[in-house]
Design an enzyme around this catalytic site. Structure first.
Site, PDB file in Angstrom:
ATOM      1  CG  HIS A 150     -33.801 -40.947  61.865  1.00 52.53           C
ATOM      2  ND1 HIS A 150     -33.063 -39.878  61.434  1.00 52.53           N
ATOM      3  CD2 HIS A 150     -33.134 -42.049  61.435  1.00 52.53           C
ATOM      4  CE1 HIS A 150     -31.994 -40.301  60.783  1.00 52.53           C
ATOM      5  NE2 HIS A 150     -32.019 -41.618  60.764  1.00 52.53           N
ATOM      6  CG  HIS A 191     -28.862 -44.790  65.160  1.00 50.95           C
ATOM      7  ND1 HIS A 191     -30.051 -45.485  65.012  1.00 50.95           N
ATOM      8  CD2 HIS A 191     -28.538 -44.334  63.924  1.00 50.95           C
ATOM      9  CE1 HIS A 191     -30.423 -45.437  63.732  1.00 50.95           C
ATOM     10  NE2 HIS A 191     -29.527 -44.747  63.059  1.00 50.95           N
ATOM     11  CG  ASP A 233     -32.987 -45.470  60.434  1.00 50.20           C
ATOM     12  OD1 ASP A 233     -32.716 -44.913  59.358  1.00 50.20           O
ATOM     13  OD2 ASP A 233     -32.102 -45.880  61.201  1.00 50.20           O
ATOM     14  NE  ARG A 284     -20.375 -43.160  58.215  1.00 44.64           N
ATOM     15  CZ  ARG A 284     -21.467 -43.448  58.907  1.00 44.64           C
ATOM     16  NH1 ARG A 284     -21.453 -43.342  60.216  1.00 44.64           N
ATOM     17  NH2 ARG A 284     -22.578 -43.853  58.288  1.00 44.64           N
TER      18      ARG A 284
END
Length: 452
Positions: A55, A268, A319, A209
């Site tokens: 990631h 996560h 990340d 979301r």
């Protein structure tokens, strides 16, 4: 064909002595233990498989260290995100390519040999699409090509600013796509990486979301059998807003409405209940853990020992790329668990080496998440190999698992000596062969961005 000889190397079945590896066209033609070096073989003391980085947001390497100033109110992930939007709002396609190349060089020097690029910047600085819908995907592919890192490109579908289909915010306009636009982006992304050996294209619904249930269902049909990555349950506010929208927590909602399986990587999953941990493990999906970023952003700590006890699979990612290091991520993962559980050697099982448990778990989980069928130093797999500097004092007298324990927990610097990615030697004496050229372009890019 070329040969490598290691005094000891970590194979899928464990540590082995006198390991001879033959490389052919980017793959491992043979891996033989208890062998002998042959004339012309390159000799090293310690060999490891290259680590997948599952990631990455490569462009964020350019803002590392620039958000460590406290604001007028309490800082959080959400205030950090506003700063990130402002930073990316300035970046041209050339800027993104330069920063990504620098991030990938640093990954290779750290021992990462493949990256999962969670690629969500698609449009120009005004938010308008480029004439070439895959302009920035091609820039990411070019950065991977120039650095030599293996690429799993994960184009991101991002349509909304919040649960229930809320209209996007101004800072998100570079990310936004329609279903039709995203379908074309996927096809163009596959063309963009077609010339790179071993490249994989998956897809990434950004988060619950950012997509509606209908959009999620539709884009999953575009994927075939390729990797699917998604951010989920990173922040408590995200969990609370999901409950307000649906009556369920994010992981609950996902498992009840989508067929999550081993193609998936859930990034996560920080705030997961015991039931959600169990369902995640049972699904076969990989938990994509990014311990340094999760600490930097104040996300929280994933419950790794419970996940391990349920048979869960995990990998590591860099990340936000605030700091890039294989050992840094693995060490932070273990230390976060020690702080949370007030115990030592938490991630390892009974009578197991913590270093080896961390390394092998992240290797296998990361390979699965990035669509690599074979992980580790196995005949037929990609020739992604790392040698360590056995002369460093941190490894004095060490062998077997003690090498990994000492490298991860006892070395004050990177011990990576050489790195081969798909058979090509890219790092020697700890330095990427194009480090100076790529760093110069990165430096010039950052000086221009920060002067703006």
């Amino acid at each position: 064909m070329s040969g490598l000889f290691f005094e000891q190397a970590l194979l899928p079945q464990g540590w082995a002595r006198a390991v001879r590896i033959v490389l052919d066209q980017g793959r491992l033609l043979s891996v033989e233990a208890n062998s002998s070096a042959r004339p012309g073989d390159e000799r090293h003391r310690i060999g490891l498989p290259g680590m997948p980085n599952l990631h990455s947001h490569a462009f964020q390497r350019g803002m590392a260290g620039l958000t460590e100033i406290r604001g007028a109110t309490a800082d959080s992930f959400w205030t950090w995100r506003e700063l990130m939007y402002r930073f990316v709002g300035r970046m041209t396609a050339d800027d993104i390519e330069a920063v990504a190349a620098q991030a990938y060089v640093e990954m290779l020097e750290a021992g990462f040999t493949r990256v999962g690029e969670f690629h969500y910047i698609h449009h120009d600085v005004s938010g308008a699409p480029y004439g070439n819908i895959a302009e920035l995907a091609e820039r990411i592919a070019a950065s991977a090509q120039s650095s030599g890192i293996g690429l799993t490109l994960l184009p991101v579908f991002y349509a909304h600013a919040g649960f229930g289909g809320r209209a996007p915010d101004p800072g998100q306009m570079r990310f936004i796509n329609s279903i039709d636009g995203f379908s074309r982006l996927l096809d163009a992304s596959r063309r963009a990486v077609a010339g790179q050996q071993g490249a994989v294209v998956g897809l990434a619904p950004h988060s619950l979301r950012a997509v509606t249930p209908e959009e999620l269902n539709t884009i999953l049909k575009l994927n075939g059998n390729c990797p699917v990555h998604m951010h989920i349950a990173e922040q408590i506010r995200e969990v609370d807003e999901c409950v307000a929208w649906s009556g369920q927590r994010p992981l609950q909602w996902l498992f009840d409405h989508v067929a999550v399986d081993s193609r998936w990587c859930l990034i996560h999953a920080t705030h997961a209940t015991a039931d959600e941990i169990g369902r995640l493990a049972k699904s076969g999906a990989v938990a994509g853990l990014c311990p340094i970023t999760e600490a930097n952003l104040g996300d929280g700590t994933f419950n790794a020992p419970e996940f391990r006890d349920r048979g869960g699979r995990f990998g590591i990612g860099s990340d936000s790329n605030v700091l890039i290091g294989v050992t840094d991520e693995l060490r932070q993962l273990e230390y976060s668990q020690r702080l949370a559980h007030q115990a030592r050697n938490v991630v390892a099982g009974t009578l197991a080496s913590t270093g080896r448990t961390l390394f092998e778990s992240a290797l296998n989980g990361g390979s699965q998440a990035l669509g690599v069928a074979t992980s580790g130093l196995t005949a037929g797999g990609f020739a992604d190999i790392v040698s360590l500097d056995a002369h460093d004092v941190a490894l004095a007298g060490r062998s077997g698992d003690a090498i990994l324990d000492s490298w991860i927990f006892g070395a004050g610097r990177s011990l990576v000596d050489c790195v081969w990615a798909r058979g090509r030697k890219i790092v020697k004496d700890g330095r990427h062969h194009a480090r100076e050229t790529i760093a110069l372009r990165f430096r010039q890019t950052l000086e221009g961005l920060l002067a703006a």
